[in-house]
Design a protein around this motif. Structure first.
Motif, mmCIF file in Angstrom:
data_model
loop_
_atom_site.group_PDB
_atom_site.id
_atom_site.type_symbol
_atom_site.label_atom_id
_atom_site.label_comp_id
_atom_site.label_asym_id
_atom_site.label_seq_id
_atom_site.Cartn_x
_atom_site.Cartn_y
_atom_site.Cartn_z
ATOM 1 N N ILE A 291 0.863 -1.181 0.000
ATOM 2 C CA ILE A 291 0.000 0.000 0.000
ATOM 3 C C ILE A 291 0.898 1.228 0.000
ATOM 4 O O ILE A 291 1.897 1.274 0.701
ATOM 5 C CB ILE A 291 -0.944 -0.002 1.218
ATOM 6 C CG1 ILE A 291 -2.046 -1.033 1.003
ATOM 7 C CG2 ILE A 291 -1.526 1.380 1.479
ATOM 8 C CD1 ILE A 291 -3.086 -1.085 2.096
ATOM 9 N N GLY A 292 0.533 2.210 -0.792
ATOM 10 C CA GLY A 292 1.305 3.439 -0.868
ATOM 11 C C GLY A 292 2.355 3.439 -1.953
ATOM 12 O O GLY A 292 3.020 4.428 -2.184
ATOM 13 N N SER A 293 2.511 2.318 -2.645
ATOM 14 C CA SER A 293 3.485 2.234 -3.731
ATOM 15 C C SER A 293 2.738 1.998 -5.039
ATOM 16 O O SER A 293 1.908 1.113 -5.124
ATOM 17 C CB SER A 293 4.463 1.085 -3.486
ATOM 18 O OG SER A 293 5.260 0.879 -4.630
ATOM 19 N N ASP A 294 3.028 2.810 -6.022
ATOM 20 C CA ASP A 294 2.378 2.637 -7.315
ATOM 21 C C ASP A 294 3.146 1.690 -8.232
ATOM 22 O O ASP A 294 2.615 1.252 -9.247
ATOM 23 C CB ASP A 294 2.223 3.992 -8.021
ATOM 24 C CG ASP A 294 1.224 4.877 -7.295
ATOM 25 O OD1 ASP A 294 0.317 4.333 -6.638
ATOM 26 O OD2 ASP A 294 1.365 6.105 -7.389
ATOM 27 N N ILE A 295 4.402 1.388 -7.907
ATOM 28 C CA ILE A 295 5.204 0.599 -8.847
ATOM 29 C C ILE A 295 5.903 -0.616 -8.254
ATOM 30 O O ILE A 295 6.326 -1.475 -8.985
ATOM 31 C CB ILE A 295 6.271 1.486 -9.545
ATOM 32 C CG1 ILE A 295 7.140 2.180 -8.506
ATOM 33 C CG2 ILE A 295 5.624 2.490 -10.460
ATOM 34 C CD1 ILE A 295 8.335 2.915 -9.071
ATOM 35 N N ALA A 296 6.039 -0.697 -6.930
ATOM 36 C CA ALA A 296 6.820 -1.773 -6.325
ATOM 37 C C ALA A 296 6.016 -3.064 -6.253
ATOM 38 O O ALA A 296 5.390 -3.367 -5.250
ATOM 39 C CB ALA A 296 7.304 -1.366 -4.942
#
Length: 134
Positions: free
Chosen positions: A46-51
């Motif tokens: 959550i909070g990561s668009d790419i990881a």
């Protein structure tokens, strides 16, 4: 379009049995997977668009009932926290479909009671307390 389990919980480091999911349509009925489409799961913190931490094939267990599963691999559950996941079905027509159709599957990896400085201090206090009472 959804999944029967939209929140999954697992302990840090656990590699339990395969995680079962049932894909459902907008009426809550199982999606028929007898056409043998490719089914994958994608997971990211959550909070990561790419990881992306997981992007792998799922197993179709009971096609007519929309039942699938995926297995944890070593390292998948090492980092506690909240994650988002979705299932991608690539139909034989080439058209993709994502489950759930609205929102995400939430995965909560709960921290294990492994040795940390705070836990170590708490355990030391517990070990000392009975001796202090003697």
């Amino acid at each position: 379009m959804g999944c029967t389990q939209e929140t999954l919980k697992v302990k840090q480091g656990d590699l339990q049995l395969p995680v079962p999911l049932t894909l459902t349509d907008s009426l809550g009925q199982p999606v028929n997977l007898t056409a043998n489409p490719a089914v994958t799961i994608t997971v990211r913190p959550i909070g990561s668009d790419i990881a992306i931490i997981i992007n792998r094939a799922c197993t179709i267990d009971t096609p007519a009932a929309g039942e699938i599963s995926f297995a944890w691999d070593t390292g998948d559950t090492d980092t506690p926290g909240m994650y988002l996941a979705e299932i991608q079905v690539a139909w034989v027509t080439g058209e993709p479909q994502t489950f759930p159709g609205d929102g995400f599957i939430e995965i909560f990896i709960e921290a294990d009671l492994a040795e940390t400085p705070i836990r170590s201090m708490a355990r030391t206090r517990l070990e000392i307390s009975p001796l202090a009472m003697v």
